[in-house]
Design a protein around this motif. Structure first.
Motif, PDB file in Angstrom:
ATOM      1  N   ALA A   1       0.811  -1.218   0.000  1.00 21.57           N
ATOM      2  CA  ALA A   1       0.000   0.000   0.000  1.00 21.57           C
ATOM      3  C   ALA A   1       0.845   1.269   0.000  1.00 21.57           C
ATOM      4  N   PHE A   2       2.152   1.154   0.298  1.00 20.80           N
ATOM      5  CA  PHE A   2       3.010   2.338   0.393  1.00 20.80           C
ATOM      6  C   PHE A   2       3.369   2.888  -0.988  1.00 20.80           C
ATOM      7  N   ASP A   3       3.621   4.195  -1.027  1.00 21.47           N
ATOM      8  CA  ASP A   3       4.368   4.792  -2.139  1.00 21.47           C
ATOM      9  C   ASP A   3       5.855   4.757  -1.821  1.00 21.47           C
ATOM     10  N   ILE A   4       6.191   5.107  -0.580  1.00 20.11           N
ATOM     11  CA  ILE A   4       7.565   4.985  -0.087  1.00 20.11           C
ATOM     12  C   ILE A   4       7.527   4.489   1.348  1.00 20.11           C
ATOM     13  N   GLY A   5       8.642   3.904   1.795  1.00 16.80           N
ATOM     14  CA  GLY A   5       8.739   3.441   3.168  1.00 16.80           C
ATOM     15  C   GLY A   5       9.665   4.329   3.980  1.00 16.80           C
ATOM     16  N   PHE A   6       9.690   4.102   5.294  1.00 18.17           N
ATOM     17  CA  PHE A   6      10.633   4.836   6.139  1.00 18.17           C
ATOM     18  C   PHE A   6      10.983   4.022   7.372  1.00 18.17           C
TER      19      PHE A   6
ATOM     20  N   ALA B   1      12.695  -5.002  -0.802  1.00 22.45           N
ATOM     21  CA  ALA B   1      12.463  -6.210  -1.599  1.00 22.45           C
ATOM     22  C   ALA B   1      11.129  -6.140  -2.322  1.00 22.45           C
ATOM     23  N   MET B   2      10.176  -5.397  -1.741  1.00 25.96           N
ATOM     24  CA  MET B   2       8.870  -5.247  -2.374  1.00 25.96           C
ATOM     25  C   MET B   2       8.810  -4.031  -3.296  1.00 25.96           C
ATOM     26  N   GLY B   3       9.983  -3.494  -3.611  1.00 22.30           N
ATOM     27  CA  GLY B   3      10.066  -2.440  -4.612  1.00 22.30           C
ATOM     28  C   GLY B   3       9.719  -1.058  -4.102  1.00 22.30           C
ATOM     29  N   LYS B   4       9.966  -0.811  -2.813  1.00 25.29           N
ATOM     30  CA  LYS B   4       9.678   0.499  -2.239  1.00 25.29           C
ATOM     31  C   LYS B   4      10.985   1.212  -1.878  1.00 25.29           C
ATOM     32  N   PRO B   5      11.210   2.415  -2.409  1.00 31.35           N
ATOM     33  CA  PRO B   5      12.343   3.203  -1.908  1.00 31.35           C
ATOM     34  C   PRO B   5      12.062   3.603  -0.468  1.00 31.35           C
ATOM     35  N   VAL B   6      13.116   3.691   0.352  1.00 29.38           N
ATOM     36  CA  VAL B   6      12.929   3.878   1.786  1.00 29.38           C
ATOM     37  C   VAL B   6      13.754   5.060   2.292  1.00 29.38           C
ATOM     38  N   ILE B   7      13.127   5.889   3.119  1.00 30.65           N
ATOM     39  CA  ILE B   7      13.841   6.944   3.838  1.00 30.65           C
ATOM     40  C   ILE B   7      14.385   6.346   5.130  1.00 30.65           C
TER      41      ILE B   7
ATOM     42  N   GLU C   1       7.286   8.914 -11.445  1.00 33.36           N
ATOM     43  CA  GLU C   1       8.109   8.056 -12.308  1.00 33.36           C
ATOM     44  C   GLU C   1       9.484   7.823 -11.703  1.00 33.36           C
ATOM     45  N   ALA C   2      10.039   8.873 -11.084  1.00 34.96           N
ATOM     46  CA  ALA C   2      11.336   8.720 -10.420  1.00 34.96           C
ATOM     47  C   ALA C   2      11.225   7.745  -9.255  1.00 34.96           C
ATOM     48  N   LEU C   3      10.129   7.816  -8.516  1.00 31.36           N
ATOM     49  CA  LEU C   3       9.927   6.909  -7.390  1.00 31.36           C
ATOM     50  C   LEU C   3       9.775   5.467  -7.857  1.00 31.36           C
ATOM     51  N   ARG C   4       9.089   5.273  -8.965  1.00 32.66           N
ATOM     52  CA  ARG C   4       8.947   3.924  -9.503  1.00 32.66           C
ATOM     53  C   ARG C   4      10.317   3.349  -9.885  1.00 32.66           C
TER      54      ARG C   4
END
Length: 284
Positions: free
Chosen positions: A192-197, A214-220, A260-263
């Protein structure tokens, strides 16, 4: 048990079980198993007599789960043994990216239709105070109203305390935060996230961060402990100063309008997870 089973290797990861193994070894007749100790947290390492005994009589090798934890061993009795850094890995077949349809279904289920269309910032690192999640709440609270209304925070972990809920309320953020509480399977939450932290104030490496990547989420991540070892800043995640909501809000303003950059960063996060697992397999 050691004499009966004739183990070749025994693994320990804390003083109580390490001490117990040492006592058991003292009572053995004949060949003893080799003992591998893993340093898996950010707590200080003892330099006292007990540590010296455990190293001398019941430690053949040491594993550190990050370079940060490896440095914690410097100047301690454990530094007398060979130390290998083996960073935590996750099952990349189990933790895999969801397709768009499944992700949208997860968003609806986790935050409801009221928030499913918003920019969702999330964490599965838990709700303990030292996890620093209140810094994310504070950061989003400081954004302009028109921006804040387009964002939502989703956090999985223990049910927050009344004091923690009061903190959120005092920031005017109660309707902007969903607590998923304890989940047997966090994958739908992450999807459900767009990004993680993960903004912890103490962290050895963070399984949660690696699951999200691993689930394809960029993380802060906060510049704390072993957290920065998870991401390449600006490529598959971001590193912010510890306990700095202003830095977080500035970053959110910068990345909010770049889907698009986040993807692409999420794809890089997934590739890093796969390559990390492969590298560990080749080195084992």
């Amino acid at each position: 048990m050691f004499e009966k089973e004739r183990f070749d290797i025994v693994h320990v990861n804390g003083s109580p079980d390490h001490r117990l193994v040492m006592y058991a070894i003292f009572g053995l007749h004949g060949k003893r198993p080799r003992v591998v100790y893993t340093k898996h947290n950010s707590l200080p390492v003892g330099k006292h007599f007990g540590s010296q005994l455990r190293v001398k009589y019941a430690t053949d090798h040491v594993i550190a789960v990050s370079h940060h934890t490896s440095r914690l061993l410097d100047g301690t009795p454990y530094a007398k043994r060979e130390v290998s850094v083996i960073q935590n890995g996750v099952d990349v077949e189990h933790f895999h990216p969801f397709n768009d349809e499944a992700s949208q279904h997860a968003r609806l289920r986790m935050v409801g239709p009221e928030h499913a269309g918003k920019f969702i910032v999330g964490s599965v690192a838990g709700t303990a105070d030292y996890k620093g999640w209140i810094d994310m709440v504070t950061a989003i609270a400081s954004l302009p109203v028109r921006v804040r209304e387009t964002m939502h925070i989703l956090i999985a972990g223990e049910s927050p305390s009344s004091a923690q809920r009061q903190q959120v309320a005092q920031l005017g953020m109660s309707k902007h935060v969903t607590f998923a509480e304890n989940l047997l399977d966090v994958r739908s939450c992450i999807a459900a996230f767009d990004i993680g932290f993960v903004l912890s104030y103490a962290e050895a490496i963070s399984f949660a961060c690696r699951e999200m990547m691993a689930m394809g989420k960029p993380v802060i991540v906060a510049d704390c402990g072993g957290l920065p070892e998870n991401v390449s800043d600006g490529e598959d995640g971001w590193i912010v100063p510890q306990r700095d909501p202003n830095a977080i809000s500035s970053l959110l303003r910068e990345i909010r309008g770049k889907p698009e950059a986040l993807r692409a960063m999420g794809e890089s996060a997934r590739r890093k997870s796969e390559w990390t697992l492969l590298a560990q397999s080749l080195n084992s």
